[in-house]
Design a protein around this motif. Structure first.
Motif, PDB file in Angstrom:
ATOM      1  N   ALA A  39       0.827  -1.209   0.000  1.00 50.77           N
ATOM      2  CA  ALA A  39       0.000   0.000   0.000  1.00 50.77           C
ATOM      3  C   ALA A  39       0.859   1.256   0.000  1.00 50.77           C
ATOM      4  CB  ALA A  39      -0.935  -0.005   1.215  1.00 50.77           C
ATOM      5  N   ILE A  40       1.911   1.257   0.807  1.00 51.96           N
ATOM      6  CA  ILE A  40       2.791   2.426   0.880  1.00 51.96           C
ATOM      7  C   ILE A  40       3.604   2.568  -0.409  1.00 51.96           C
ATOM      8  CG2 ILE A  40       4.778   3.402   2.098  1.00 51.96           C
ATOM      9  CD1 ILE A  40       3.613   2.135   4.662  1.00 51.96           C
ATOM     10  N   ALA A  41       4.033   1.451  -0.988  1.00 51.22           N
ATOM     11  CA  ALA A  41       4.795   1.490  -2.232  1.00 51.22           C
ATOM     12  C   ALA A  41       3.971   2.076  -3.376  1.00 51.22           C
ATOM     13  CB  ALA A  41       5.273   0.081  -2.606  1.00 51.22           C
ATOM     14  N   GLY A  45       4.779   5.608  -5.287  1.00 53.46           N
ATOM     15  CA  GLY A  45       4.963   5.694  -6.730  1.00 53.46           C
ATOM     16  C   GLY A  45       3.992   6.661  -7.371  1.00 53.46           C
ATOM     17  N   LEU A  46       2.773   6.677  -6.862  1.00 57.81           N
ATOM     18  CA  LEU A  46       1.745   7.592  -7.357  1.00 57.81           C
ATOM     19  C   LEU A  46       2.141   9.046  -7.110  1.00 57.81           C
ATOM     20  CD1 LEU A  46      -1.127   7.452  -8.599  1.00 57.81           C
ATOM     21  CD2 LEU A  46      -2.019   7.441  -6.277  1.00 57.81           C
ATOM     22  N   MET A  47       2.615   9.331  -5.898  1.00 52.90           N
ATOM     23  CA  MET A  47       3.058  10.683  -5.568  1.00 52.90           C
ATOM     24  C   MET A  47       4.225  11.107  -6.444  1.00 52.90           C
ATOM     25  SD  MET A  47       2.876  10.978  -1.402  1.00 52.90           S
ATOM     26  CE  MET A  47       3.771  12.518  -1.427  1.00 52.90           C
ATOM     27  N   LEU A  48       5.211  10.238  -6.588  1.00 48.57           N
ATOM     28  CA  LEU A  48       6.391  10.566  -7.381  1.00 48.57           C
ATOM     29  C   LEU A  48       6.007  10.869  -8.827  1.00 48.57           C
ATOM     30  CD1 LEU A  48       9.520  10.690  -7.439  1.00 48.57           C
ATOM     31  CD2 LEU A  48       9.490   8.266  -8.069  1.00 48.57           C
ATOM     32  N   HIS A 140      -3.059   8.654  -1.398  1.00 47.86           N
ATOM     33  CA  HIS A 140      -1.833   8.544  -0.602  1.00 47.86           C
ATOM     34  C   HIS A 140      -2.137   8.530   0.897  1.00 47.86           C
ATOM     35  CE1 HIS A 140       1.860   9.831   1.365  1.00 47.86           C
ATOM     36  NE2 HIS A 140       1.266  10.941   1.721  1.00 47.86           N
ATOM     37  N   ASP A 141      -3.185   9.262   1.307  1.00 44.81           N
ATOM     38  CA  ASP A 141      -3.504   9.348   2.727  1.00 44.81           C
ATOM     39  C   ASP A 141      -4.084   8.049   3.284  1.00 44.81           C
ATOM     40  OD1 ASP A 141      -2.597  11.894   3.083  1.00 44.81           O
ATOM     41  OD2 ASP A 141      -4.531  12.876   2.860  1.00 44.81           O
ATOM     42  N   GLY A 230       2.223   2.266  -9.079  1.00 49.17           N
ATOM     43  CA  GLY A 230       1.836   3.609  -8.644  1.00 49.17           C
ATOM     44  C   GLY A 230       2.272   4.668  -9.644  1.00 49.17           C
ATOM     45  N   ILE A 231       3.488   4.534 -10.197  1.00 53.24           N
ATOM     46  CA  ILE A 231       3.981   5.493 -11.192  1.00 53.24           C
ATOM     47  C   ILE A 231       3.119   5.458 -12.449  1.00 53.24           C
ATOM     48  CG2 ILE A 231       5.902   5.993 -12.766  1.00 53.24           C
ATOM     49  CD1 ILE A 231       7.795   5.095 -10.506  1.00 53.24           C
TER      50      ILE A 231
END
Length: 241
Positions: A39-41, A45-48, A140-141, A230-231
């Motif tokens: 989940a954190i990964a 990746g989404l944020m980046l 992300h939250d 995520g990216i």
């Protein structure tokens, strides 16, 4: 959108994102390290992805390279100072479940402020960038709320209080969104500076906290797959909105 509407948007995505993470913890009291790591990964990746392919390019278009890069440096310094303060506090508190969960909540609340700044600054630049940023921050939250709620539940805290604290940690997102939207109305250079600050904060949090945390939780290939997923998801969101 006016600053008040943007602030309410930031408040909504912040509290809903962390609150949903807390809600899941009520039913899934002991999430596996593999699940938390994935989940954190994905969220990292989404944020980046959104920062690199949406937030920063938009800031460059608004005011060029200089103000944006100055903002990035300021954002990194801000989070480094926050991180140092949290490390000092954590060293004095010990590692009991409840204290760990509450310290995690303080850390989440602190870095939700620059995330809200990203939302507000993005909406000040354009509605499409603001919407994509809001969606990413909300997603992300979720793992953050879950990672905060899990040790609180393990420490014996009642479910209603766990949910209350996870929602509370999302409120600074609304405050940051108001600041970003208000300052963004002053000048394009200030919009770019704010977006750069938010990008710097998010890049540092992603690279220094989220990716190492995901790897510590689960050292298998699934973590790398989650980051790449995520990216890719971030690229799709950027192109669709």
């Amino acid at each position: 959108m006016d600053p008040l509407s943007i602030s309410l948007m930031g408040l909504f995505i912040g509290t809903i994102g962390t609150g949903l993470g807390g809600t899941v913890a009520l039913f899934y009291r002991n999430p596996s390290r593999r699940f938390l790591g994935l989940a954190i990964a994905v969220s990292g990746g989404l944020m980046l992805s959104v920062v690199c392919f949406d937030l920063l390019p938009e800031a460059f278009d608004i005011s060029g390279l200089s103000y944006t890069l100055i903002g990035v440096v300021i954002g990194v310094i801000i989070v480094m100072i926050m991180e140092q303060k949290m490390q000092e506090q954590n060293g004095n508190q010990g590692f009991e479940y409840l204290r760990t969960g509450l310290l995690m909540g303080v850390a989440i609340a602190l870095h939700n402020l620059p995330e809200g700044l990203a939302v507000g600054s993005s909406f000040a630049a354009s509605q499409s960038v603001g919407l994509s940023m809001a969606l990413v921050i909300g997603l992300h939250d979720f793992p953050e709320g879950l990672s905060m709620a899990a040790p609180l539940m393990a420490g014996g805290m009642r479910g209603a209080m766990v949910l209350y604290y996870t929602i509370l940690s999302g409120i600074p997102t609304g405050i940051g969104a108001f600041i970003g939207a208000y300052l963004g109305e002053i000048s394009p250079d200030l919009i770019a500076l704010n977006m750069g600050i938010a990008a710097g904060c998010m890049l540092y949090i992603t690279c220094d906290e989220m990716f190492p945390m995901a790897r510590d939780l689960h050292k298998g290939r699934l973590t790398a797959v989650g980051i790449l997923f995520g990216i890719i998801l971030g690229i799709i969101i950027t192109e669709m909105l």
